[in-house]
Enzyme design. Structure first.
Site, mmCIF file in Angstrom:
data_model
loop_
_atom_site.group_PDB
_atom_site.id
_atom_site.type_symbol
_atom_site.label_atom_id
_atom_site.label_comp_id
_atom_site.label_asym_id
_atom_site.label_seq_id
_atom_site.Cartn_x
_atom_site.Cartn_y
_atom_site.Cartn_z
ATOM 1 N N HIS A 64 -28.176 -1.902 7.074
ATOM 2 C CA HIS A 64 -27.666 -0.848 6.478
ATOM 3 C C HIS A 64 -27.074 -0.848 5.009
ATOM 4 O O HIS A 64 -26.508 -1.820 4.816
ATOM 5 C CB HIS A 64 -26.331 -0.576 7.303
ATOM 6 C CG HIS A 64 -25.359 0.571 6.604
ATOM 7 N ND1 HIS A 64 -25.862 1.830 6.463
ATOM 8 C CD2 HIS A 64 -24.190 0.620 6.292
ATOM 9 C CE1 HIS A 64 -24.860 2.602 5.809
ATOM 10 N NE2 HIS A 64 -23.967 1.816 5.609
ATOM 11 N N GLU B 194 -16.595 -1.368 17.965
ATOM 12 C CA GLU B 194 -16.107 -2.360 16.962
ATOM 13 C C GLU B 194 -14.517 -2.312 17.001
ATOM 14 O O GLU B 194 -13.823 -2.703 16.199
ATOM 15 C CB GLU B 194 -16.508 -2.534 15.501
ATOM 16 C CG GLU B 194 -18.006 -2.693 15.667
ATOM 17 C CD GLU B 194 -18.765 -2.353 14.122
ATOM 18 O OE1 GLU B 194 -17.791 -2.583 13.144
ATOM 19 O OE2 GLU B 194 -20.030 -2.365 14.043
ATOM 20 N N ASP C 148 -25.858 -5.599 8.386
ATOM 21 C CA ASP C 148 -25.467 -4.812 7.709
ATOM 22 C C ASP C 148 -25.545 -5.711 5.887
ATOM 23 O O ASP C 148 -24.814 -6.346 6.014
ATOM 24 C CB ASP C 148 -24.133 -4.153 7.755
ATOM 25 C CG ASP C 148 -24.048 -3.291 8.849
ATOM 26 O OD1 ASP C 148 -24.987 -2.669 8.988
ATOM 27 O OD2 ASP C 148 -22.857 -2.978 9.505
ATOM 28 N N SER D 122 -19.440 1.281 13.420
ATOM 29 C CA SER D 122 -17.828 1.380 13.979
ATOM 30 C C SER D 122 -17.527 2.914 14.397
ATOM 31 O O SER D 122 -18.287 3.675 13.856
ATOM 32 C CB SER D 122 -16.951 1.065 12.681
ATOM 33 O OG SER D 122 -17.333 1.849 11.928
ATOM 34 N N HIS E 151 -17.158 9.643 4.116
ATOM 35 C CA HIS E 151 -16.032 9.292 3.079
ATOM 36 C C HIS E 151 -15.156 10.759 2.780
ATOM 37 O O HIS E 151 -14.448 10.786 2.142
ATOM 38 C CB HIS E 151 -16.422 8.599 1.825
ATOM 39 C CG HIS E 151 -17.068 7.292 2.138
ATOM 40 N ND1 HIS E 151 -18.392 7.026 2.379
ATOM 41 C CD2 HIS E 151 -16.356 6.011 2.126
ATOM 42 C CE1 HIS E 151 -18.397 5.669 2.899
ATOM 43 N NE2 HIS E 151 -17.296 5.094 2.315
ATOM 44 N N ARG F 98 0.748 -1.275 0.071
ATOM 45 C CA ARG F 98 0.053 0.003 -0.031
ATOM 46 C C ARG F 98 0.908 1.191 -0.027
ATOM 47 O O ARG F 98 0.548 2.365 0.454
ATOM 48 C CB ARG F 98 -0.873 -0.114 1.332
ATOM 49 C CG ARG F 98 -1.838 -1.238 1.033
ATOM 50 C CD ARG F 98 -2.906 -1.031 2.359
ATOM 51 N NE ARG F 98 -2.100 -1.483 3.428
ATOM 52 C CZ ARG F 98 -2.283 -1.314 4.896
ATOM 53 N NH1 ARG F 98 -3.577 -0.827 5.095
ATOM 54 N NH2 ARG F 98 -1.921 -1.717 5.848
ATOM 55 N N GLU F 99 1.929 1.053 -0.812
ATOM 56 C CA GLU F 99 2.835 2.459 -1.015
ATOM 57 C C GLU F 99 2.122 3.466 -1.284
ATOM 58 O O GLU F 99 2.280 4.759 -0.751
ATOM 59 C CB GLU F 99 4.113 1.884 -1.690
ATOM 60 C CG GLU F 99 4.873 1.063 -1.256
ATOM 61 C CD GLU F 99 4.562 -0.341 -1.664
ATOM 62 O OE1 GLU F 99 5.369 -1.402 -1.678
ATOM 63 O OE2 GLU F 99 3.495 -0.635 -2.222
ATOM 64 N N LEU F 100 1.206 3.552 -2.415
ATOM 65 C CA LEU F 100 0.607 4.816 -2.820
ATOM 66 C C LEU F 100 -0.307 5.186 -1.663
ATOM 67 O O LEU F 100 -0.491 6.439 -1.557
ATOM 68 C CB LEU F 100 -0.127 4.477 -4.042
ATOM 69 C CG LEU F 100 -0.790 5.793 -4.825
ATOM 70 C CD1 LEU F 100 0.309 6.854 -5.136
ATOM 71 C CD2 LEU F 100 -1.507 5.126 -6.152
#
Length: 770
Positions: free
Chosen positions: A653, A496, A611, A445, A706, A19-21
């Site tokens: 959800h 959570e 969910d 969460s 988000h 996950r370098e980017l």
């Protein structure tokens, strides 16, 4: 025509093996690195990916390596390239009108009063794209040359790559009308203007050294978009007539992944392009082919959606059938971009070796494509050993212990109870919950802090004893419950903290699953998940969530929700076995959840959320397949929840699920309360709800989690008032769009305080006691 390679892929994972980017992008957002450092990190990752693909057998100079990186989202990349950003971002353009990287991220994430673009699911995948906003006022112009620069960057390193961009038809078909557009405006009406900019871009790509360009046009396979198939086919015909007529351009591959092209193949066959990519995993080999006029037919026979090694002999058979049908030039490919799968199964040290032998991540799929390409060039005998090895792995998988469990299968066959008592009876029984009007809650969460992630990592490495780790988690629950009571929420959650992921956590506690160490897959932007591997029959050895929910409930007189992930979402966000119908697998998961719900009820949990954010996501793109899907998906949810008592309030959800598209299915789920995404779309969904007469509880989200923005009290109040104006008060709940896991505590607390205050104001106006 420049020769097309015998084998290629439609795209490659772009976030990096570790996950370098993601890390670089988030460091840039946090101000820890500057723009040039981010550009350097991304360039290093692109270079590493090209070298790896060449090492796996794709050619350095034959256009078989796609140039398909992205800092956030490929749809946003295309929109920015043609200048299609909403007017609220216009002042962020450079002096020459270009849209630079900081502006790009602002469009994606929002800033201050500027709301970001809406986000939704990319066809039937777990990837999220940003929805362009286009109207009559949108001025199209070439506003980013990033793709051109990346092609030149590759050329300087000795690679002739194939640039990839979302095609004009898909860009417009996925767009929504801008706020300034008149009612009924169709973004596809701007096709001619957009195509002119694409033609200019193609010329610049040619000048940079590109011999081929890939236009991704998955809209052409979908029957689930506002535009119908005939409109989309006509748009493709018009767009390609213009692009194909350009004098100075690369050869064009139009890729149409995720389902069968159907009759639109005829349109592409007649278009002045050089290659057509068809999905032969989700689609079938056509019974006959139109006259291709010498075009290359790129057969997507290696599954880009899943991680199974698959039947390589059957894949090669499909390519040979294309030749037998008259295709002069056939190339082997993946069915979709490989952005949907992790990098390399050899990077997994903890997976069982037998399971590994059944799997193919991105790198293994590249090797499979290279093998098939060699077979096309040299004949089937040249790859007989590889075909036989794949066939042997399939046979071994079929016979392995745990893949089929008779007791699990018998229980599925013996369970027929899918229904609860009628909703009206449940609504009356649930008055005992004593909830206010406009009850305030969250989706589940709370922020996963660095301390939580550190403690989990230390525990997983054996550095912290289990008792100490559980004491840490209880302290975190104490804090989260106290915070919610201080804020004034009505129905609480435990936060959570013990869960690494809403699916992986359950996978780790259910038989039939395996989890990865490094199997990261991009979900949206810088967000990545590690889908679990569902390889065998599923059962629940012991309760999973009960102790944590019961502990949280012991801390408060208010109700604490039990939090479960539903069967459809567990399937959608895992790599699921492909050797039996999805509905059979879903029912196995549903029965495990049914047992968990019974144990939560026995522990005194009166509200349980199951969910299903992925319900819309798995909806097949072809209408003929949708009824069967909705039937088994709804039944699996009802199987999971059907044993709950009338007084137990079942929530579900759905996020980014286009409520209006699957309203009948959502009604059929028969959940007492359904929470949905609504903030980014500014509560547009409530009109669908009102029009359809949906009468169960509904929580349209008022906080877009988000985005890092903190919504103001006035903003939330306006959304709530729209909901109250459209829907009966008795139905409405107040909640964020989704879980708060990815947000920080400062912004979360500030946002929730504003939501509570906005709700207080609306309650006062409608004469509801606080």
């Amino acid at each position: 025509m420049t020769a097309f390679p015998a084998g290629t892929i439609l795209g490659y994972p772009r976030i990096g093996r570790r996950r370098e980017l993601k890390r670089a992008v988030e460091a840039f957002w946090a101000g820890r690195i500057d723009e040039q450092q981010l550009e350097n990190a991304a360039a290093e990752l692109r270079a590493a990916n090209r070298e790896r693909l060449a090492e796996l057998g794709l050619g350095r100079d034959d256009s078989s390596i796609p140039e398909a990186s992205s800092y956030y989202d490929q749809v946003l990349d295309a929109a920015v390239a043609v200048g299609a950003i909403p007017a609220r971002f216009d002042d962020l353009r450079d002096a020459d009108g270009a849209i630079g990287l900081p502006a790009y991220f602002t469009v994606a994430r929002g800033e201050g009063d500027r709301a970001p673009l809406e986000m939704t699911k990319w066809f039937d995948s777990n990837y999220h794209y940003l929805v362009p906003e286009i109207g009559p006022e949108t001025t199209f112009s070439l506003s980013s040359d990033r793709l051109v620069r990346e092609v030149a960057e590759a050329a300087a390193a000795g690679f002739r790559t194939r640039p990839v961009i979302v095609g004009p038809v898909t860009l417009l078909a996925l767009a929504k009308a801008s706020d300034a557009a008149p009612e009924g405006f169709d973004p596809l009406s701007r096709l001619d203007d957009v195509v002119a900019v694409y033609a200019e871009l193609l010329t610049k790509l040619k000048d940079a050294g590109a011999e081929w360009v890939q236009l991704d046009e998955p809209a052409l396979v979908s029957e689930s978009l506002p535009a119908d198939s005939a409109q989309l086919a006509d748009a493709a015909q018009r767009a390609l007539a213009v692009l194909g007529a350009a004098a100075e351009r690369p050869a064009v591959l139009v890729a149409a992944p995720y389902a069968s092209l159907g009759g639109t193949l005829d349109v592409l066959a007649a278009a002045p392009i050089e290659a057509i990519g068809i999905d032969l995993v989700r689609g079938e080999v056509p019974a006959s082919l139109p006259e291709l006029g010498g075009k290359v037919l790129v057969g997507g026979v290696i599954d880009g959606h899943n991680i199974w090694r698959g039947d390589l002999a059957a894949a090669f058979d499909k390519l040979e059938r294309l030749r037998a049908l008259g295709a002069e030039h056939v190339s082997a490919s993946t069915s979709t971009s490989l952005l949907h799968v992790p990098h390399d199964v050899q990077d997994e040290s903890r997976l069982d070796a037998r399971l590994v032998s059944w799997l193919a991540f991105a790198d293994q799929k590249v090797e499979q494509v290279v093998t098939l390409a060699r077979g096309l060039a040299e004949g089937r005998a040249a790859i007989a050993a590889e075909l036989d090895a794949a066939t042997a792995a399939l046979a071994d998988r079929h016979d392995a212990p745990g893949v089929r469990d008779g007791a699990v299968r018998d229980r599925v066959l013996d369970t027929t109870d899918f229904s609860r008592v009628p909703y009206a009876d449940r609504e009356a029984a649930q008055l005992a919950l004593d909830l206010p009007a406009l009850p305030l809650t969250t989706i589940g969460s709370f922020p996963q802090t660095a301390d939580i992630r550190r403690a989990r990592a230390q525990f997983s490495r054996g550095e912290v004893p289990q008792d100490d780790y559980e004491a840490f988690l209880r302290a975190e629950i104490d804090r989260v419950v106290a915070l919610q009571e201080d804020l004034g929420l009505d129905v609480l959650v435990h936060g959570e903290a013990e869960r690494n992921d809403m699916v992986q956590y359950f996978a780790e506690h259910l038989d039939g699953f395996a989890v990865t160490e490094n199997g990261w897959v991009q979900s949206y932007g810088s967000r990545a998940t590690r889908p679990s591997i569902l390889w065998g029959d599923v059962s629940r050895p012991a309760p999973i969530t009960v102790s944590w929910a019961a502990y949280a409930q012991s801390l408060s007189a208010k109700h604490v929700k039990g939090m479960l992930t539903g069967p459809v979402t567990i399937l959608a966000w895992s790599f699921v076995r492909d050797d039996q119908p999805l509905g059979e697998t879903a029912d196995q998961v549903a029965l495990a959840l049914r047992d968990e719900i019974a144990d939560l009820e026995a522990a005194g949990i009166a509200i349980i959320q199951v969910d299903e954010p992925a319900l819309r996501e798995l909806l097949p793109l072809k209408r003929a397949d949708q009824a069967a899907y909705l039937d088994w998906s709804v039944n699996s949810f009802r199987l999971a929840t059907g044993g709950a008592a009338a007084a137990t309030q079942i929530h579900t959800h759905l996020c980014y699920s286009e409520f209006g598209v699957v309203i009948d299915a959502i009604r059929a789920l028969d959940a007492d309360v359904t929470s949905i995404e609504a903030a980014r779309s500014r509560m547009e969904v409530v009109a669908d709800i009102a029009a359809q007469g949906f009468d169960h509880g509904i929580g349209p989200g008022v906080y877009d989690i988000h985005s890092p923005r903190v919504p103001s009290v006035a903003e939330v109040e306006a959304l709530l008032r729209r909901a109250v104006d459209e829907l009966p008060l008795r139905q409405l709940w107040v909640n964020p769009d989704c879980g708060l896991k990815t947000r920080g505590y400062d912004e979360t607390v500030a946002s929730l305080r504003n939501i509570v205050e906005a709700t207080r104001r609306v309650r006062e106006d409608v004469n509801v006691p606080a």
